[in-house]
Design an enzyme around this catalytic site. Sequence first.
Site, PDB file in Angstrom:
ATOM      1  N   GLN A   1     -29.310   0.357   8.301  1.00 49.67           N
ATOM      2  CA  GLN A   1     -28.107  -0.391   8.638  1.00 49.67           C
ATOM      3  C   GLN A   1     -27.369   0.203   9.823  1.00 49.67           C
ATOM      4  O   GLN A   1     -27.608   1.346  10.225  1.00 49.67           O
ATOM      5  CB  GLN A   1     -27.172  -0.431   7.422  1.00 49.67           C
ATOM      6  CG  GLN A   1     -26.761   0.943   6.926  1.00 49.67           C
ATOM      7  CD  GLN A   1     -26.041   0.875   5.588  1.00 49.67           C
ATOM      8  OE1 GLN A   1     -24.829   1.083   5.516  1.00 49.67           O
ATOM      9  NE2 GLN A   1     -26.790   0.585   4.516  1.00 49.67           N
TER      10      GLN A   1
ATOM     11  N   HIS B   1     -23.131  -0.260  11.724  1.00 45.81           N
ATOM     12  CA  HIS B   1     -21.784  -0.763  11.499  1.00 45.81           C
ATOM     13  C   HIS B   1     -21.135  -1.138  12.828  1.00 45.81           C
ATOM     14  O   HIS B   1     -21.424  -0.526  13.860  1.00 45.81           O
ATOM     15  CB  HIS B   1     -20.935   0.270  10.774  1.00 45.81           C
ATOM     16  CG  HIS B   1     -21.583   0.798   9.529  1.00 45.81           C
ATOM     17  ND1 HIS B   1     -21.928  -0.015   8.471  1.00 45.81           N
ATOM     18  CD2 HIS B   1     -21.972   2.048   9.180  1.00 45.81           C
ATOM     19  CE1 HIS B   1     -22.484   0.718   7.530  1.00 45.81           C
ATOM     20  NE2 HIS B   1     -22.531   1.965   7.931  1.00 45.81           N
TER      21      HIS B   1
ATOM     22  N   GLU C   1     -18.446   6.540  10.224  1.00 42.32           N
ATOM     23  CA  GLU C   1     -18.504   7.352   9.013  1.00 42.32           C
ATOM     24  C   GLU C   1     -19.050   8.744   9.298  1.00 42.32           C
ATOM     25  O   GLU C   1     -19.730   8.972  10.313  1.00 42.32           O
ATOM     26  CB  GLU C   1     -19.332   6.666   7.930  1.00 42.32           C
ATOM     27  CG  GLU C   1     -20.759   6.345   8.327  1.00 42.32           C
ATOM     28  CD  GLU C   1     -21.452   5.404   7.344  1.00 42.32           C
ATOM     29  OE1 GLU C   1     -20.794   4.460   6.849  1.00 42.32           O
ATOM     30  OE2 GLU C   1     -22.647   5.614   7.073  1.00 42.32           O
TER      31      GLU C   1
ATOM     32  N   ARG D   1     -27.494  -5.111   8.202  1.00 42.27           N
ATOM     33  CA  ARG D   1     -28.727  -4.507   7.701  1.00 42.27           C
ATOM     34  C   ARG D   1     -29.919  -4.890   8.553  1.00 42.27           C
ATOM     35  O   ARG D   1     -30.045  -6.029   8.999  1.00 42.27           O
ATOM     36  CB  ARG D   1     -28.964  -4.901   6.243  1.00 42.27           C
ATOM     37  CG  ARG D   1     -27.859  -4.435   5.302  1.00 42.27           C
ATOM     38  CD  ARG D   1     -28.086  -4.897   3.870  1.00 42.27           C
ATOM     39  NE  ARG D   1     -26.988  -4.457   3.008  1.00 42.27           N
ATOM     40  CZ  ARG D   1     -25.875  -5.137   2.810  1.00 42.27           C
ATOM     41  NH1 ARG D   1     -25.712  -6.317   3.416  1.00 42.27           N
ATOM     42  NH2 ARG D   1     -24.925  -4.655   2.044  1.00 42.27           N
TER      43      ARG D   1
END
EC number: 5.3.1.8
Length: 411
Positions: free
Chosen positions: A100, A102, A137, A285
């Site tokens: 994935q 983001h 993240e 994804r």
Amino acid sequence: MTVELLRNAVRPYAWGSRTTIPELLGRPVPSPHPEAELWMGAHPGDPSHVIGPDGTERSLLELVETDPLGQLGARCADRWGGRLPFLLKILAAEEPLSMQAHPSAEQAAEGYAREEAAGIARDAANRNYPDPTAKPELVCALTEFHALAGFRDPHRTLELLRAIDTPGLTKYTELLAAQPDPDGLRALFTTWITLPQGALDELLPEVLDACVRHVKERGEFGTECRTVLELGEAHPRDAGVLAALLLNRLTLRAGEAIYLPAGNLHLYLHGTAVEILANSDNILRCGLTPKHVDVPELLRVVDFACGDMPVLLGEAVGRTAVYRTETPEFELSRVEWAAGDRGELDVHGTGPEILLCTAGELLLCSDDGTKLELRRGESVWLPASDPGVKVRPVGQEPAHLFRATAGTCPG
């Protein structure tokens, strides 16, 4: 004392562990179902609940929405529109997650507005942007943690592809060799993830057989090939198995971390970690999942910059390691007390914090003398209005604490 314990939501995804989170929380092991993530924060999808002194509970999301200045502080409330900007998690990966990436802040805002206008329900299976915000993240290992993250230097990838060369793979190797840079990676990646299923069904078994030979011959890329074989066994007809050949293969030791900015293509393979991220659940994804895959939207988001992924050890400040990044939404710190160390840590921030104990037992003392014990697996909420606390270990055992705060980077 306004610092209060949190009751946090557990996400039961299929890739999770039946032992890690239950054991951390002191519940029976194994759990009836896999438990993958423990969420600590105020995301609308699963907000934490603050436990009051009398045992009553209130949603942290509700607290923040009704008292943004008191809970977040003026700077944080103004910068993030009254929204807690970060989300803290424990990840317990027994099996690989989906591959994935983001979106950036601009991509998230545009995608969210587009899907709202199209009338796609926010909890719909085909929704790419349930939140209007970015999702950078950082993941910090609690145990040995395995991941694929970021595109490997294409010259090194060419060495891998040539080491497992097969007739069906040759033309793709030549495609990258003709342009060993981010544009060449984009071309190869796009070609692979858009292959017709028939062509993929011919190529994948050939590549997997080549990986088996390479492992048996103790070749240089044994770790990478074993990872591809594991993914191929779990997802035998998935283009994401080929895409895994292009990514950096990482093994993090406890305390080591990686930062994943917008667009970084990644896949967590196995292990336990603390993750901090912007307060968003936007995921595009690539594959290796039964969930929704939107290839055109993914290609709009993925960043094909390439090279080694930096492993962060944290900037040492006494017994604290601070993992600094470029993101303004969050900052993560790890505090370690060795066995017998009874030193105090002053927590006097100007914004909201979540404290998470991952080893030992800690005592929190407010400035007025009120005390609260924090055991392994427990977390507390410190609103901006709190005057501050002192933290120290209880007993002689080593103790570990993670501090999640809003970022100091201006963004």
